[in-house]
Design a protein around this motif. Structure first.
Motif, PDB file in Angstrom:
ATOM      1  N   ASP A 117     -47.925  14.339 -26.502  1.00 11.39           N
ATOM      2  CA  ASP A 117     -46.914  13.283 -26.347  1.00 11.39           C
ATOM      3  C   ASP A 117     -47.107  12.596 -24.998  1.00 11.39           C
TER       4      ASP A 117
ATOM      5  N   TYR B 107     -43.720  20.162 -30.923  1.00 13.94           N
ATOM      6  CA  TYR B 107     -44.481  19.137 -31.652  1.00 13.94           C
ATOM      7  C   TYR B 107     -45.972  19.249 -31.380  1.00 13.94           C
TER       8      TYR B 107
ATOM      9  N   ARG C 161     -48.733  12.379 -36.738  1.00 11.45           N
ATOM     10  CA  ARG C 161     -49.958  11.595 -36.587  1.00 11.45           C
ATOM     11  C   ARG C 161     -50.108  11.079 -35.171  1.00 11.45           C
ATOM     12  N   GLU C 162     -48.999  10.608 -34.592  1.00  5.59           N
ATOM     13  CA  GLU C 162     -49.091  10.031 -33.255  1.00  5.59           C
ATOM     14  C   GLU C 162     -47.784  10.251 -32.510  1.00  5.59           C
ATOM     15  N   PRO C 163     -47.821  10.173 -31.167  1.00  2.00           N
ATOM     16  CA  PRO C 163     -46.642  10.474 -30.347  1.00  2.00           C
ATOM     17  C   PRO C 163     -45.397   9.687 -30.742  1.00  2.00           C
TER      18      PRO C 163
ATOM     19  N   SER D 196     -49.265  16.274 -31.737  1.00  4.64           N
ATOM     20  CA  SER D 196     -49.822  15.027 -32.278  1.00  4.64           C
ATOM     21  C   SER D 196     -51.295  15.213 -32.609  1.00  4.64           C
TER      22      SER D 196
ATOM     23  N   ASP E 158     -53.232  12.694 -33.342  1.00  3.71           N
ATOM     24  CA  ASP E 158     -53.894  11.452 -32.912  1.00  3.71           C
ATOM     25  C   ASP E 158     -54.743  10.835 -34.019  1.00  3.71           C
TER      26      ASP E 158
END
Ligand SMILES: Nc1ncnc2c1ncn2[C@@H]1O[C@H](COP(=O)(O)OP(=O)(O)O)[C@@H](O)[C@H]1O
Ligand SMILES: [Mg+2]
Ligand SMILES: [Zn+2]
Lengths: 200, 368
Positions: A65, A107, A89-91, A109, A111
């Protein structure tokens, strides 16, 4: 009736702004005009802030994150449930899930998602890092990827890996509108999807 | 439901065109090459978001331009529906608006303004390549069956990914095991597509067969037979999975997926014989008409009102005789668009007829 685009430096600015996600040509024009028409002090403050944000913020070494230090607040927070990791999938998705107020774990991510068409292989994602984090304490991995075919394929790939370690794998229930990304879902939808998560 | 407003922008040969048709029979008269087929193509595109003849959106864009737009407003007892699709070449993507609001997913716009197109090129789906028949069947089912459309779009997305991965594996860039996560989608959505195609084609076959008998006086029986690339039995999922496994080496060697609904076909049979082998030109045309009428009938039954009928290039005496006989079989009222080069075209379908012609400012009514 040909479409008229701004030319020269103004055109360059519009084009650059329209590269940001969710910004169409019309919005990019509105933003570019507003920037140029505003006073010099506002522009200076704004560009100083951009620079400051970029140098003060980096990726959390653990979850990926955006963080002000090496390790982000969530990863440092001892009050959070450290037996659960939610994979996104992403922050940006972390923000949406936090807003739902339904989840108190950690969490991670990735990326990205597996996508042979874009040349993205499992090795290109932060899967190795995830597997390192799944230690004795982790009891459940919640996969919260987009409901696209790429999201499904990546979920399946992860589930196979994680189940070999005897850790429970769940995924969000299909309360999410199929085909749209998690970041766009409202808090209620995410809350319901989290409550109804299913074992993979 | 009828189309009351159409606007084309940089679509095919129309830089900008507006058209306000009537809710009955609209006959559009114009010389060859003026854009009659393009006009009906645009209306069909509003229905299914696909062209009946072009396989890429780019083909639909006026040459030398970088975007196009199609918008239609249709009216029914329930009110208006406003469908607009903009295409942008630079981003290679489409943006859809339903009643003025941007939609998240384009497939939510499919089937809002349902139509069936009859074209002289329909001979191609009786006699031509399987891809022609798949296109026709997909455009038909997609307008009625939301889950089919969903499965089809996810199947196609999975297929592109699987094919891309096969090429990587072929050149040694990935392990064979990585196919598994994509095989899962092929099996899941493939199964759904095959089951639904079987159902819809079975239904179409019954209705088309009845129409063909009524029009020809019933010498020979017309049947449509679905030929799926993958058999679906009772334990279908397993069957498809096994089949996919058994062709894996071939798939890797060729660099694409060699079995699946993207290779499906269905054939037209006259009696027991494949129509493409025995049917005359006239019979083939009649089969195509019966098949289109069946689509119209099934859509009408399913939706509760007749879809918009698009009859392209009605000129030859043969067609006119056939069609006027055929249309007696679907007497329900509804909107019709007919294009022709002939100013003396006798109405082949009942209803109040308005004649139109192309002008610089759009499509204008012809005063006799
Ligand atoms: N993408 C395109 N850009 C510009 N013109 C096009 C495009 N596609 C087709 N046309 C033109 O449209 C005309 C044919 O239109 P069509 O609808 O087939 O005519 P018809 O009235 O005979 O049915 C041709 O003149 C062709 O050059
Ligand atoms: Mg034509
Ligand atoms: Zn962190």
């Amino acid at each position: 009736m040909d479409v008229i685009y701004p030319r020269g430096i103004l055109g360059q600015l519009v084009k650059e702004i329209s590269k940001f996600p969710g910004v169409g040509l019309r919005s990019a024009e509105r933003i570019a005009y507003s920037i140029i028409l505003s006073g010099p002090s506002r522009i200076n403050e704004f560009s100083a802030l951009l620079n400051k944000a970029k140098s003060a913020l980096s990726r959390c070494k653990l979850c990926g994150d955006i963080s002000e230090g090496e390790i982000c607040q969530i990863c440092r927070d001892e009050k959070r449930d450290r037996t659960k990791i939610c994979v996104v999938r992403e922050p940006l998705a972390i923000l949406s899930i936090e807003r739902s107020g339904e989840y108190r774990g950690l969490y991670h991510s990735l990326d990205g998602l597996i996508s042979p068409l874009d040349g993205i292989k499992p090795e290109d994602l932060r899967i190795g890092e995830l597997m390192k984090r799944i230690d004795d304490n982790i009891e459940e991995v919640i996969i919260a990827l987009d409901p696209s075919v790429e999201g499904d394929a990546t979920s399946m790939y992860l589930a196979d890996l994680i189940k070999k370690r005897d850790v429970m794998v769940t995924r969000l229930a299909y309360g999410l509108p199929v085909g749209s990304d998690i970041e766009y879902a409202d808090a209620t939808t995410i809350r319901r999807a989290l409550q109804g998560r299913q074992e993979l | 439901m009828y189309l009351k407003y159409l606007r084309l922008y940089q679509f095919r040969n129309f830089n900008e065109l507006e058209f306000e048709p009537t809710q009955d029979v609209n006959i559009i008269v114009g010389r060859n090459g003026i854009g009659k087929t393009n006009l009906l193509e645009a209306i069909g595109y509003l229905s299914s978001l696909r062209s009946h003849r072009a396989s890429t959106d780019r083909t639909l864009m006026m040459l030398g331009k970088d975007e196009f737009s199609v918008r239609g407003i249709a009216s029914s007892e329930l009110g208006n529906v406003d469908v607009r699709i903009d295409y942008f070449q630079e981003r290679g993507r489409r943006v859809g608006y339903l009643d003025g609001n941007r939609v998240d997913r384009l497939i939510d716009m499919v089937g809002r303004i349902p139509s069936v197109l009859f074209s002289p090129e329909d001979l191609n789906f009786v006699r031509g390549a399987p891809s022609e028949r798949r296109r026709v069947i997909d455009i038909f089912i997609s307008q009625l069956d939301r889950e089919y459309l969903e499965a089809l779009s996810r199947y196609n997305a999975t297929l592109s990914q699987r094919n891309a991965l096969l090429k990587v594996i072929q050149s040694g860039g990935a392990e064979v095991g990585q196919l598994e996560v994509w095989d899962d989608g092929i099996i899941r959505y493939g199964k759904e597509i095959v089951e639904r195609r079987a159902e819809w084609i079975g239904g179409l076959s019954k209705v088309a067969s009845r129409f063909y008998r009524d029009v020809t006086g019933g010498e020979q029986e017309l049947n449509l037979v679905y030929e799926p690339s993958l058999e679906v039995g009772n334990d279908a999922g397993i069957g498809i999975g096994e089949r996919l496994n058994s062709v894996r080496e071939d798939d890797i060697r060729y660099g694409f997926t060699t079995v699946g609904p993207h290779r499906d076909d269905f054939k037209f049979l006259l009696g027991d014989i494949r129509a493409s082998q025995v049917a005359s030109q006239g019979q083939t045309r009649l089969m195509a008409i019966a098949f289109r009428l069946a689509q119209s009938k099934m859509m009408g039954d399913y939706l509760g009102e007749r879809p918009i009928l698009l009859l392209d290039d009605m000129g030859s005496e043969l067609d006119l005789t056939h069609l006027s006989e055929a249309f007696r079989l679907i007497p329900e009222k509804g909107q019709v668009f007919v294009t022709t080069t002939r100013e003396d075209l006798a109405p082949i379908i009942s209803g109040e007829v308005t004649f139109w012609r192309f002008s610089d400012s759009g499509i204008v009514e012809m005063k006799s």
